[in-house]
Design an enzyme around this catalytic site. Structure first.
Site, PDB file in Angstrom:
ATOM      1  N   TYR A   1       0.853  -1.192   0.000  1.00 58.57           N
ATOM      2  CA  TYR A   1       0.000   0.000   0.000  1.00 58.57           C
ATOM      3  C   TYR A   1       0.891   1.245   0.000  1.00 58.57           C
ATOM      4  O   TYR A   1       1.367   1.682   1.040  1.00 58.57           O
ATOM      5  CB  TYR A   1      -0.895   0.031   1.237  1.00 58.57           C
ATOM      6  CG  TYR A   1      -2.130  -0.827   1.162  1.00 58.57           C
ATOM      7  CD1 TYR A   1      -2.392  -1.634   0.068  1.00 58.57           C
ATOM      8  CD2 TYR A   1      -3.046  -0.823   2.203  1.00 58.57           C
ATOM      9  CE1 TYR A   1      -3.527  -2.428   0.023  1.00 58.57           C
ATOM     10  CE2 TYR A   1      -4.195  -1.606   2.164  1.00 58.57           C
ATOM     11  CZ  TYR A   1      -4.423  -2.407   1.073  1.00 58.57           C
ATOM     12  OH  TYR A   1      -5.548  -3.189   1.036  1.00 58.57           O
ATOM     13  N   GLY A   2       1.080   1.795  -1.166  1.00 56.60           N
ATOM     14  CA  GLY A   2       1.894   2.994  -1.274  1.00 56.60           C
ATOM     15  C   GLY A   2       2.265   3.232  -2.724  1.00 56.60           C
ATOM     16  O   GLY A   2       1.947   2.445  -3.612  1.00 56.60           O
TER      17      GLY A   2
END
Length: 340
Positions: free
Chosen positions: A67-68
């Protein structure tokens, strides 16, 4: 604001009480755009949700190894900064992180023993000892690795003290049953919303109830579509897929958009954020909606959706709209590895 609705997790985490509505960390990082949300804004959103819960109740936080930006560990690093600054919130949260993928231009599931170990160790490295990895989930079921072998690997990592509970994600009811036979599964994560209530999702929810597994229902707001705030493709922020990844999703393409908005038009009284969340929550005591928001006010609004009690008539009305809706477009541009 105080939130009253709570529930418990399953499997080895059945003694843990959490808020009826969880919080997804993806939006804390992306906010649908490539510009990261400032730390303090993220921190206030987390604190607001936690502070609204009854004493002794934990906030279920959902993160991901990927997540990023550019599938990086941005959210894990932000989580570590949060707990460094606010250590009193460590025991008030339950952290679930997805991993077990082979990172690249197109992330693919890799639930091999070596990659699962790499994934879990990387997550713990990024958390920097600020917070236990309460629960680990393989983001997808790897068709090239025995599911039983993958779960056994996670059991070994648990025995080594590198995670506390085991979850599953994007799996079928049969896979959930197989995984649970190796080790009790605390939670299973699948997509559920008024515009995504597949037959297999119904089977997973029923099987999870039978086995005593919590269901973490992600995207209960249809990635913002069901709030009614996005009425046309032009309302999606950014002009490119990099600017907002929803532009790549089939259901948000112009040909499907106008058709799919009929579910919002036809049910103006039941598609607000809170009512969508309330409907998902009504699918079972063990079903925990997982919306995302990077604003304290929105987090509180979402969490309050779990307190809404729908009548039998309310649920029947919503179900009639869902049954009549003919949603067009797949969930993802690539449908492989779903319901593994």
């Amino acid at each position: 604001m105080s939130i009253q609705a709570t529930t418990s997790l399953g499997g080895t985490a059945s003694n843990i009480t959490v808020g009826k509505v969880a919080v997804c960390m993806l939006l804390f990082i992306l906010k649908w755009t490539p510009e990261p949300v400032p730390d303090e804004q993220c921190f206030e959103a987390i604190k607001a949700g936690v502070d609204a819960l009854p004493p002794g109740t934990k906030m279920f936080l959902n993160g991901g190894e990927f997540y990023g930006h550019n599938l990086a560990t941005t959210n894990l690093e932000m989580i570590a900064r949060f707990f460094e600054k606010y250590p009193d919130y460590v025991d008030k949260t339950f952290l679930s992180v997805k991993g077990g993928v082979k990172l690249g231009a197109v992330p693919l599931p890799d639930n091999s023993p070596a990659n699962l170990r790499r994934s879990v160790e990387l997550i713990n490295e990024k958390l920097r000892g600020t917070k236990r990895l309460d629960l680990f989930q393989c983001a997808r079921v790897d068709p090239n690795v025995s599911l039983e072998e993958s779960i056994r690997t996670l059991v070994e990592l648990k025995k080594e003290g590198k995670l506390d509970h085991i979850g599953m994600s994007e799996c079928s009811a049969d896979s959930l049953r197989r995984g649970n036979a190796v080790h009790p599964i605390a939670a299973v994560e699948i997509e559920v919303s008024p515009w995504e209530y597949a037959e297999e999702a119904k089977k997973v929810i029923a099987t999870a109830e039978e086995l005593g597994v919590a269901v973490i229902a992600y995207s209960p707001l249809g990635r913002g579509f069901l709030t009614g705030q996005i009425k046309r493709p032009e309302d999606i922020p950014g002009n490119t897929i990099e600017g907002d990844f929803r532009r790549a999703l089939p259901r948000f393409q112009e040909d499907n958009f106008k058709h799919n908005f009929a579910i919002v038009d036809a049910s103006k009284n039941v598609t607000s954020a809170q009512l969508s969340i309330a409907w998902v929550a009504s699918l079972g005591k063990h079903v925990i909606p997982l919306p995302g928001s990077s604003h304290a006010k929105r987090t509180l609004e979402n969490c309050a959706g779990g307190d809404i009690k729908l009548s039998t008539e309310d649920i029947a009305e919503i179900n009639s709209v869902i049954s009549a809706a003919d949603v067009r477009g797949d969930r993802y541009p690539h449908q492989a590895y779903l319901w593994g």
